[in-house]
Scaffold this active site. Sequence first.
Site, short mmCIF file in Angstrom:
data_model
loop_
_atom_site.label_atom_id
_atom_site.label_comp_id
_atom_site.label_asym_id
_atom_site.label_seq_id
_atom_site.Cartn_x
_atom_site.Cartn_y
_atom_site.Cartn_z
CD GLU A 8 3.32 13.71 44.19
OE1 GLU A 8 2.41 14.45 43.79
OE2 GLU A 8 4.17 13.22 43.43
CB CYS A 50 0.38 17.19 26.52
SG CYS A 50 -1.29 17.10 25.87
CB CYS A 82 1.18 17.97 18.56
SG CYS A 82 -0.19 18.50 19.61
CB CYS A 103 3.68 14.56 21.44
SG CYS A 103 2.79 13.53 22.60
CB CYS A 121 -2.65 11.90 20.28
SG CYS A 121 -3.59 13.34 20.80
FE1 SF4 Z 1 -0.94 16.17 23.69
FE2 SF4 Z 1 -1.80 14.59 21.74
FE3 SF4 Z 1 -0.39 16.74 21.15
FE4 SF4 Z 1 0.77 14.65 22.38
S1 SF4 Z 1 -0.10 14.71 20.33
S2 SF4 Z 1 1.04 16.83 22.87
S3 SF4 Z 1 -0.91 13.96 23.68
S4 SF4 Z 1 -2.40 16.70 22.09
#
Ligand code: SF4
Length: 509
Positions: free
Chosen positions: A94, A250, A257, A260, A266
Amino acid sequence: MSQLRAAAAAGGLRRSGGRAVPAARRSRKGASPRGGTQAPPPTPHVFSDPAEIGALRRNLLAWYDRCKRDLPWRTLAATETDADRRAYAVWVSEIMLQQTQVATVIDYYNRWMQKWPTLQALAQASLEEVNELWAGLGYYSRGKRLQEAAKKVVSELAGRMPRTAEDLQKLLPGVGRYTAGAIASISYGQATGVVDGNVIRVLCRLRCIGADSSSPAVIDQLWDMANALVDRSRPGDFNQALMELGATVCVPKAPLCRECPVKQHCRAQRRVEKELAFASQKLFGKPTPVPDVEDCGVGGCPLCPPAMEPWDSSLGVTNFPRKAAKKQPRVARTATCVLERRGCHGAPEYLIVQRPSSGLLAGLWEFPSLPLDQDLQEEKQREALADHLRAWTGWPVVAGGLRFVGEVVHIFSHIHQTYVVYSLPLDGDVTLDPALTPSRWVTEEEFHASAVSTAMKKVLKAREKQRGEESSPGKGSKRKRATKPQGANSTRPGTQLSLRAFLRPPTSP
Ligand code: SF4
């Protein structure tokens, strides 16, 4: 884990996506930092549905199990059975990951854990050894503080790491809220959230938080959200998954997205989809209602984008997070002299000196250097450096004897530093007064193995490049030679000048 980590320095600064932000003043839920009653955040900015929280946890953890990167500290955290050793392994990772990319950290981490596999081993190391291993990783105070904290655990806590995030933060110097949460959740399974630069980005997008993401109000809200979301049975994995999502999917500029795992949760993505649907309906001339792309509907919402900076359709989800304008780094100039002599078999050796034990680059070694005033003319720079070397060595160094090598720029986190590099070849053995700044002669190999900063490595590289050009003047670049000996005893390219040569009076033509 994330590429950029929250430094979360206790009571000080926390890193957010590459810059320092003030640590949020914590308050009891429902009470403002100043003691007044604080209204709960508007619904669009929080996760209030338990079913949605459960689904988000499941989706994120399933993705993490499938896609997580194979990293040495993860292996150690998963296989080490001793809690103290496990916490130490996570702690080291970390600290190294603060402000440093994963790819860079891996090699340093492996060497560190091989050399000091336990707190006890680290506590016995010298600061010089720590600086040598840390050389090139930047932000050198991190290694120093890590070692100081290890000594404290051994001498004051009987070698036992504190077992909760609260105690880690309270008892270990250099361990702030983020690091404490990461160690406690990953090593001990404590259900506590973490907020670093990657988590800030993901959460701000998930909940359309457009106010300054470094402001105490937003940071406070994000910690509450991270603590509410963290999976109770797999907190360490959940936190790492959230950071991994920010580091690999992200991402700041072009988030993926479509891939994702939490896109259905989101709000930033939903807003983009609504705008696209509206635009396409308009294109085909269909009567369309005005899309619901307004802010959360609460006037003066402290978490929405400021009225002066409304949603920008061209940015899509990257409207979030928003940050206050970055403070410009301080501009600094330093004159540096590569003092060199011929060592065994004619190989060059360099004189390096040790920096003070506190402040920037504390305890590291460098070529003799002198901070310069910004507007100093080149001639005056030389004179100032010659004066400095004269006072330091006791030799009658003259400004004209310093050979200009070039300028080397290095960006520290808050300083735009230009090194004005000169060289001064010496002959014979030179011993400096040990009562002065510690100094030593090193070969090139020893130089690179010493605790020297990346900036000094760049300085040496500039000097070596110049030497290479001098020894083969017709080869390679047609660039104008940077070296222009100014002393009375200037000589042909490639010839080493001796200090005595500089001190001789000029000869008549
Ligand atoms: Fe980020 Fe939302 Fe896109 Fe997922 S959907 S990558 S959380 S902006």
